[in-house]
Scaffold this motif. Structure first.
Motif, PDB file in Angstrom:
ATOM      1  N   SER A  41      41.213 -61.754 -91.552  1.00 35.52           N
ATOM      2  CA  SER A  41      41.425 -63.163 -91.266  1.00 35.52           C
ATOM      3  C   SER A  41      42.700 -63.660 -91.926  1.00 35.52           C
ATOM      4  N   ALA A  42      42.906 -63.268 -93.168  1.00 40.51           N
ATOM      5  CA  ALA A  42      44.061 -63.779 -93.919  1.00 40.51           C
ATOM      6  C   ALA A  42      45.369 -63.193 -93.390  1.00 40.51           C
ATOM      7  N   LEU A  45      49.670 -63.724 -88.293  1.00 48.40           N
ATOM      8  CA  LEU A  45      50.987 -64.289 -88.004  1.00 48.40           C
ATOM      9  C   LEU A  45      51.502 -65.102 -89.181  1.00 48.40           C
ATOM     10  N   GLY A  46      50.583 -65.622 -89.981  1.00 52.33           N
ATOM     11  CA  GLY A  46      51.002 -66.381 -91.156  1.00 52.33           C
ATOM     12  C   GLY A  46      51.889 -65.559 -92.073  1.00 52.33           C
ATOM     13  N   TYR A 123      48.065 -71.164 -82.460  1.00 56.08           N
ATOM     14  CA  TYR A 123      48.112 -69.773 -82.927  1.00 56.08           C
ATOM     15  C   TYR A 123      48.168 -68.825 -81.735  1.00 56.08           C
ATOM     16  N   PHE A 240      47.506 -71.769 -95.256  1.00 51.42           N
ATOM     17  CA  PHE A 240      47.522 -71.154 -93.926  1.00 51.42           C
ATOM     18  C   PHE A 240      47.354 -69.646 -94.040  1.00 51.42           C
ATOM     19  N   SER A 241      48.121 -69.048 -94.946  1.00 54.23           N
ATOM     20  CA  SER A 241      48.110 -67.590 -95.022  1.00 54.23           C
ATOM     21  C   SER A 241      46.782 -67.055 -95.554  1.00 54.23           C
ATOM     22  N   SER A 243      43.921 -68.367 -95.135  1.00 57.84           N
ATOM     23  CA  SER A 243      42.805 -68.832 -94.288  1.00 57.84           C
ATOM     24  C   SER A 243      41.848 -69.745 -95.037  1.00 57.84           C
ATOM     25  N   SER A 337      38.624 -65.686 -86.705  1.00 64.38           N
ATOM     26  CA  SER A 337      38.085 -66.444 -87.831  1.00 64.38           C
ATOM     27  C   SER A 337      38.350 -67.938 -87.673  1.00 64.38           C
TER      28      SER A 337
HETATM   29  N1  TRP Z   1      45.550 -66.732 -92.193  1.00 63.27           N
HETATM   30  C1  TRP Z   1      45.882 -66.476 -90.834  1.00 63.27           C
HETATM   31  C2  TRP Z   1      47.316 -65.993 -90.789  1.00 63.27           C
HETATM   32  O1  TRP Z   1      47.942 -65.903 -91.813  1.00 63.27           O
HETATM   33  C3  TRP Z   1      45.656 -67.685 -89.944  1.00 63.27           C
HETATM   34  C4  TRP Z   1      44.280 -68.191 -90.082  1.00 63.27           C
HETATM   35  C5  TRP Z   1      43.146 -67.575 -89.676  1.00 63.27           C
HETATM   36  C6  TRP Z   1      43.871 -69.360 -90.733  1.00 63.27           C
HETATM   37  N2  TRP Z   1      42.049 -68.292 -90.054  1.00 63.27           N
HETATM   38  C7  TRP Z   1      42.475 -69.388 -90.704  1.00 63.27           C
HETATM   39  C8  TRP Z   1      44.571 -70.371 -91.356  1.00 63.27           C
HETATM   40  C9  TRP Z   1      41.771 -70.407 -91.313  1.00 63.27           C
HETATM   41  C10 TRP Z   1      43.862 -71.395 -91.946  1.00 63.27           C
HETATM   42  C11 TRP Z   1      42.476 -71.414 -91.964  1.00 63.27           C
HETATM   43  O2  TRP Z   1      47.836 -65.706 -89.771  1.00 63.27           O
END
Ligand code: TRP
Length: 460
Positions: A41-42, A45-46, A123, A240-241, A243, A337
């Protein structure tokens, strides 16, 4: 094996522990499977798309330092907090906050669901670019002018909208499979492969002629570029990165049983995510300077620069294709996620079936993705504060909604759950000193820091 959660935590016993009343709640098949799913999840693309261009726009090395500081203080604390809420309540963000904190706290869950829906919508647009790049590299090889090729591609809705739709359909397909079948399995072998290619790319990029200016930009901080904007952008990028801030980690935590050591799992996830971002920086920023481009190119940066790096590598088109395929998959393990918290909400709270809900939300988010897709093409002139739809939704969610969610999560765990959260923190070290430090970070410094950054930013 599903086990009814035990209630020695000080939380009030909940009817069945699964929120849906009837069926037992599905759980992760293994501890490592959970860590892979959360890291999946983390990492997305972030890390590869967003991190390098945000570093580029915010002064390079200074940003990196601020970012790392935020990730390892606020970021990890809030990730643990979300997992604790989810595991304790065994339900979706809205139901979890309501069950543990009372009706008004459901608002925190709803804020998260709105953020998830909005992020999901843009996204899948950027993930669609990734799919398109995999396909074009495989079938047509490198464009002679990558910058111009990117401009032309994003300006063409007949290409960007269908690929966003394909990506959304893939997301829906995985979420339909449920926790174990879909989400967990996909992550297990693909993540290590993505890391391997990122490292190879980074090695290639830093050895390009002219790369040293980029390395200096990335690693040698120039403090004169520091400002409140650095803090806001680093905070938003961290949320964001990782999650965090909308309940994705709460939802994944709700599929945990009590065997998992939450702080240790969070440490792994934060560590892997940060490594991936740092490698992506090494793969992209030196190459930006080597190719004579500006680090302030914006959201197209990775898509313009990476093809130029692959073009200098033996079997470049092959590696490039593989890379964009893996990045699409990394994006998929992130987008699921974003969809899963919404789906879990409708299953738990409205007793709807997974199938219908998943398809309906996926379709709605796809419709919302169309304005984002158009915003780099025909709608390029519709801007607010100089930002098109995609940039605006990105800034609104990462910059404001996720930090606001994180602020509330910190207050919720720090003051509403309080010492009860410590019992849930880590069974093997209940009431350890570390747990108290964590709780006190959530109580005072975390909310103050986030509030201060948001307020200072709003005043500008
Ligand atoms: N973290 C993911 C990324 O870096 C993006 C993402 C997925 C996200 N789930 C999330 C960001 C929940 C915020 C909250 O690409």
């Amino acid at each position: 094996m599903y086990k009814i959660p035990t209630f020695h935590t000080g939380f009030p016993p909940m009817s069945t522990g699964n929120g849906s009343g009837m069926r037992p709640r599905e759980h992760w098949a293994s501890r490592i499977g959970f860590i892979f799913a959360a890291a999946g999840s983390a990492v997305g693309l972030g890390n590869v798309w967003r991190f390098p261009y945000v570093v580029g726009e915010n002064g390079g090395g200074v940003f990196l330092i601020v970012y790392l500081a935020i990730v390892f203080t606020l970021g990890i604390s809030i990730m643990i907090a979300e997992l604790v809420i989810g595991r304790a309540a065994q339900r979706n963000p809205v139901g979890a906050c309501r069950a543990l904190g009372g009706a008004p706290w459901a608002g925190l869950g709803y804020l998260g669901l709105v953020s998830a829906f909005v992020i999901l919508s843009f996204y899948c647009v950027v993930a669609g670019w990734t799919l398109n790049y995999a396909w074009t590299l495989a079938t047509r090889g490198f464009a002679s002018d990558p910058a111009q090729a990117f401009e032309a591609f994003v300006a063409s809705p007949s290409q960007t909208i269908p690929v966003a739709g394909v990506f959304m359909a893939l997301t829906v397909a995985v979420v339909l499979g449920g926790v174990k079948g879909g989400i967990e399995r996909a992550n297990l072998f693909l993540m290590p492969l993505l890391f391997a290619i990122l490292v190879a790319l980074a090695v290639r990029a830093v050895t390009l002629p002219g790369a040293s200016a980029g390395l200096a930009f990335y690693l040698a901080p120039d403090f004169s570029t520091f400002g409140i904007g650095t803090l806001t952008e680093a905070l938003g990028q961290a949320f964001f990165s990782l999650s965090i801030g909308l309940g994705a980690m709460m939802t994944y935590g709700s599929y945990l049983d009590r065997g998992q050591n939450i702080p240790r799992a969070a440490g792994w996830v934060v560590g892997l995510d940060t490594l991936a971002a740092i490698f992506a920086g090494f793969a992209i920023l030196p190459a930006v300077f080597a190719a004579g481009l500006s680090p302030e190119t914006g959201p197209g940066l990775a898509f313009v620069v990476l093809p130029t790096v692959f073009a200098t590598m033996p079997f470049g088109a092959l590696f490039g294709t593989l890379f964009f395929v893996l990045l699409s998959i990394a994006a998929l393990t992130s987008s699921i996620s974003l969809l899963e918290p919404l789906v879990a909400y409708f299953i738990d709270e409205h007793r709807l079936r997974r199938g219908g809900v998943t398809v309906a939300i996926g379709f709605a988010a796809f419709l919302l993705s169309i304005p984002s897709a158009l915003s780099l093409g025909p709608w390029a002139n519709y801007t607010v504060f100089g930002k098109g739809v995609l940039d605006l939704l990105d800034a609104l969610t990462a910059g404001i909604m996720l930090p606001a969610g994180g602020l509330l999560i910190a207050l919720f765990v720090g003051w509403v759950l309080g010492p009860r959260a410590i019992m849930e923190f880590d069974e093997s070290s209940e009431r350890s000193r570390f747990a108290w430090i964590w709780l006190w970070i959530l109580r005072i410094p975390a909310p103050i820091a986030i509030a201060w950054i948001l307020i200072r930013w709003a005043m500008q």
